[in-house]
Design an enzyme around this catalytic site. Structure first.
Site, PDB file in Angstrom:
ATOM      1  CB  SER A   1      -1.019   0.172   1.195  1.00 13.79           C
ATOM      2  OG  SER A   1      -0.221   0.440   2.469  1.00 13.79           O
ATOM      3  CG  ASP A   2       1.342   5.909  -1.361  1.00 10.86           C
ATOM      4  OD1 ASP A   2       2.340   6.111  -0.435  1.00 10.86           O
ATOM      5  OD2 ASP A   2       1.269   6.698  -2.424  1.00 10.86           O
ATOM      6  CD1 TRP A   3       1.873   7.510   5.787  1.00 15.83           C
ATOM      7  CD2 TRP A   3       3.960   7.081   5.575  1.00 15.83           C
ATOM      8  NE1 TRP A   3       2.305   7.677   6.954  1.00 15.83           N
ATOM      9  CE2 TRP A   3       3.831   7.475   6.754  1.00 15.83           C
ATOM     10  CE3 TRP A   3       5.210   6.667   5.115  1.00 15.83           C
ATOM     11  CZ2 TRP A   3       4.632   7.534   7.698  1.00 15.83           C
ATOM     12  CZ3 TRP A   3       6.280   6.838   6.002  1.00 15.83           C
ATOM     13  CH2 TRP A   3       5.835   7.341   7.008  1.00 15.83           C
ATOM     14  N   GLY A   4      -0.073   4.411   4.829  1.00 16.58           N
ATOM     15  CA  GLY A   4      -1.196   4.596   5.396  1.00 16.58           C
ATOM     16  C   GLY A   4      -2.261   4.469   4.499  1.00 16.58           C
TER      17      GLY A   4
END
Length: 795
Positions: free
Chosen positions: A298-301
């Site tokens: 995933s991208d950040w968060g």
């Protein structure tokens, strides 16, 4: 298409890569999805390890935490040593350097029960320690070998810092420069972006992840992130499935076919479904249709942020993301805390966790981390002449000459050699090391940057006059940016203390009046207004730069405008009032030298625009490959009532439809002429095209001649239009390009293949196909190419 290295640069390549320079080439045929990840012996090792793992240890492999800077809310804030020792961390990001990475790796290999190595990742966007031009600039070279070289250098340097996994390339199609992340993209066109995507992947991975200086890519951001509504970062994307597949997914497909080991899911939703929980894109398309065996992070968060998308609470969104196909949770804190209980409760089959863990372990085994987990500590980085030569050579190719009009008594203003005794260099970007480095230069050091002032001083000595003119930001700008700056609070050493613009502009005007020619280096601040979370509603120069330009222009001195920016800017006033405009982008450590190379004619500019420059921000999103309309502008409307043609067509009331400088545009210090293109076959049966998808069924040929007095490189571009398709097709589409270097008076014959890959489109049944139709074909030096021929596909 090959990168034309000088002898000195070839030596530099040998010294850095320890391979002959001739090995830096681009594969013509796209390989199948990564064969290493599908290898039987590798998967046997993966499955044997998987059988020994507890549920918690499996989930630990799906967790990534950052131990460095943050680009979002920090979710971990934990004691990483303890987590690693317990096998509860599979990957870490933003841990840089052999000593730092070895620290955690020793804990994983010596204290964790199963001794599974940590996978370290980092944003390596346009080089690692050696900072090259930003990706949008590299795209302006229209040279896949240049992209491959940037990636190759980045991989070597990243591995030396203990980083085997790079969050690059970004292949989002970007058609709206209000979106700050256009700086990381390959621009607006799927064909160009796909060619560059393959090159980036090849440069990082070398078709062999096991090599000690290869790095696994993470192609981002899957998918359609560049289509954010209103150009606002993190915003939703909404489009037809045909547009999604035919435009926005094409570069990803190219990257997967080139062997990409991992992908990164995006923040946006697509047609109402958050991309990080979308089984259609992550499973149906990526895994089933494209046979992707790699890992998705995933991208950040992005997993925890699914809660904000209103599709469930923490446990629910974690389950949706995992089942959709997101294998690793980057800095989200959910996979390691809420999945295990759902597995035990029967809400999530453990086989789903197993498959995600298997994908992570495949990448680790393929990279050789189990056999060689540690990084040798080496001397501190030094920007050697060899590495500088590479950065300069790439930067030379990225500069785009937008305008070069004659000036009375001087002829065309550029190149400058012999045309000016005194030169005034003016502007806040003329001597700013940090800004020339560009956005997302994560480990780049401004101290290595050669500014334009430094480069011109080397050439001109006391013939160079200098005045900064104004600051990059006004007081109002600084007040806004103080609240949105992730680099830290603004202070007097950055932009909070804004100078008296009226005074500094007056000083710049006086400086210009003492010179024969003025060079103005203007643009926008890369580290405040470009990259992630840097969307804009205007596209003009920031601060008082426009006033500075107009004031210097009022002196009547010939002006060369050098634009330093990571996005297409609005240059309409400048285009009407200055003689020469050079688009320099954010050119990296050798930016000053590269700009000077072009200004003085040591390098004949060959860059072409990868994204259209607008006349006004109200045109955005603006791109050349528009779909047709029933009432196009500039057509014969005589059959309509009198005066109807002045209003009732698809046009703006207050501006032209066209770009100020269109896709593919770029001038040279020489001239090129084209013959009428020819097609090897006038008619081709549709069955022949479909039954041989990898082979050309015809070729388009054209002769290109350098009719000027100096050698130059032209980017020859081929465009098509499908005129009779069952589904509307763009009025033009790029389907081929070649860089051709010609001596004065020299002619070369250039050929382009046409086959299924070039002629296909998605029909109403969402199938890639070719139908009986007629293709118009143009060949030339930009998307305005006029030399035309045609190809008929018959039943």
């Amino acid at each position: 298409m090959r990168f034309d290295f000088s002898r000195s640069t070839r030596v530099a390549l040998f010294l850095i890569f320890s391979v002959p320079a001739g090995s830096v080439a681009i594969a013509q045929d796209a390989p199948a999805p990564n064969a290493q990840l599908a290898a039987k012996d590798l998967n046997a090792r993966v499955n044997a390890l998987l059988k020994q793992m507890t549920l918690e240890e499996k989930l630990g492999q799906l967790v990534q935490f950052s131990a460095g800077y943050a680009t979002g809310p920090n979710a971990s804030n934990m004691k990483y040593d303890q987590l690693v020792a317990k096998g509860q961390v599979g990957s870490m990001l933003n841990v840089v350097g052999a000593e730092a990475t070895n620290h955690y790796q020793h804990i994983a290999m010596e204290k964790a029960r199963l001794h599974i190595p940590i996978l370290f990742g980092l944003d390596v966007i346009h080089g690692h320690r050696t900072t090259f031009p930003v990706p949008l600039a590299v795209a302006a070279s229209w040279d896949p070998a240049a992209a491959e070289l940037v990636a190759r250098t980045g991989a070597i340097e990243a591995r030396g810092d203990g980083i085997p996994w790079v969050f690059s390339p970004m292949v989002d199609i970007a058609r709206d420069p209000r979106w700050g992340r256009i700086v990381e993209s390959n621009g607006e066109d799927p064909y160009l972006s796909s060619a560059l995507a393959r090159a980036w992947v090849k440069g990082y991975q070398q078709d062999d992840l096991s090599k000690p200086d290869s790095a696994a890519v993470s192609v981002k951001h899957f998918a359609a992130y560049g289509a954010a509504i209103a150009g606002r970062d993190y915003n939703a994307a909404d489009m037809s499935e045909i547009t999604l597949r035919q435009v926005y997914l094409e570069p990803y497909r190219a990257a997967v076919e080139a062997g990409a080991a991992t992908l990164m899911s995006s923040f946006n939703s697509i047609n109402g479904i958050p991309a990080s929980a979308d089984p259609f894109t992550l499973s149906q398309i990526l895994r089933k249709e494209w046979s992707f065996d790699g890992m998705v992070v995933s991208d950040w968060g992005a997993v925890s942020e699914l809660i904000n998308h209103s599709i469930g609470d923490g446990p629910t969104v974690a389950r949706k993301a995992l089942e959709a196909g997101v294998d690793m949770d980057m800095e989200g804190g959910l996979y390691g805390t809420v999945i295990a209980q759902q597995v035990r409760d029967g809400k999530i089959p453990e086989s789903v966790v197993d498959e995600a863990t298997r994908r992570v372990l495949r990448v680790k085994f393929a990279l050789g981390l189990f056999d060689h987990p540690y990084t040798t500590v080496t001397p501190a980085y030094d920007a050697t002449p060899e590495r500088r030569a590479l950065a300069r050579k790439v930067a030379d190719e990225t500069l785009v000459l937008l305008k070069n009009d004659p000036v009375e008594g001087l002829g065309t203003l550029l190149p400058l050699t012999g045309k000016a005794k005194k030169v005034a260099l003016i502007g806040p970007l003329a001597d700013n090391q940090r800004e020339l480095l560009g956005a997302w230069a994560v480990t780049g050091d401004p101290k290595y940057v050669v500014t334009l002032r430094a480069a011109l001083q080397e050439r001109l000595g006391d013939r160079l006059l200098y005045a900064p003119g104004c600051d990059l930001l006004s007081g109002e700008d600084a007040g806004v940016l103080r609240h949105v700056n992730f680099l830290g609070p603004m202070n007097a050493d950055t932009h909070e203390a804004v100078p008296d613009d009226a005074k500094t502009i007056a000083e710049a005007v006086a400086t210009a009046q003492r010179a024969d020619v003025a060079i103005l280096a203007l643009g926008e601040p890369a580290n405040w207004m470009e990259g992630e979370a840097s969307s804009r509603t205007t596209l003009g120069f920031t601060g008082a730069q426009e006033q500075l330009l107009e004031a210097v222009a009022a002196t009547g001195k010939p002006i060369i405008l050098v634009v330093v920016a990571g996005r297409p800017l609005e240059l309409k006033w400048a285009a009407g009032h200055v003689a020469a405009i050079l688009e320099a982008w954010s050119p990296g450590v050798e930016g000053g030298h590269a700009i000077a190379d072009v200004l003085f004619g040591d390098v004949n500019p060959s860059g072409k625009l990868p994204a259209s420059l607008p006349r006004a921000v109200g045109q955005e999103p603006l791109y050349y490959a528009q779909l047709p309309t029933g009432r196009p502008a500039h057509v014969d409307l005589s059959h309509l009532p009198r005066n109807a043609g002045e209003k009732f067509n698809s046009r703006y009331m207050d501006e032209e439809n066209s770009a100020l400088f269109p896709f593919g545009w770029g001038l040279s210090y020489t001239r090129f002429s084209y013959t009428q293109p020819t097609v090897s076959r006038g008619e081709v049966p549709v069955g022949e095209v479909i039954s041989n998808p990898g082979a050309p069924v015809a070729t388009v040929g054209v002769d290109v001649k350098n009719t000027g007095a100096v050698a130059g490189t032209e980017v020859v571009q081929l465009y098509i239009r499908n005129t009779d398709a069952s589904v509307e097709q763009p009025v033009r589409e790029l389907k081929g390009f070649q860089r051709v270097t010609l001596a004065p008076g020299e002619t070369k014959h250039v050929e382009f293949p046409l086959g299924f890959n070039e002629l296909n489109f998605y029909n109403v049944e969402i199938k890639r196909t070719v139908e009986p139709t007629t293709y118009k074909i143009w060949v030339g030096g930009s998307s305005l190419a006029a030399a035309e021929t045609s190809l008929k596909v018959i039943p």
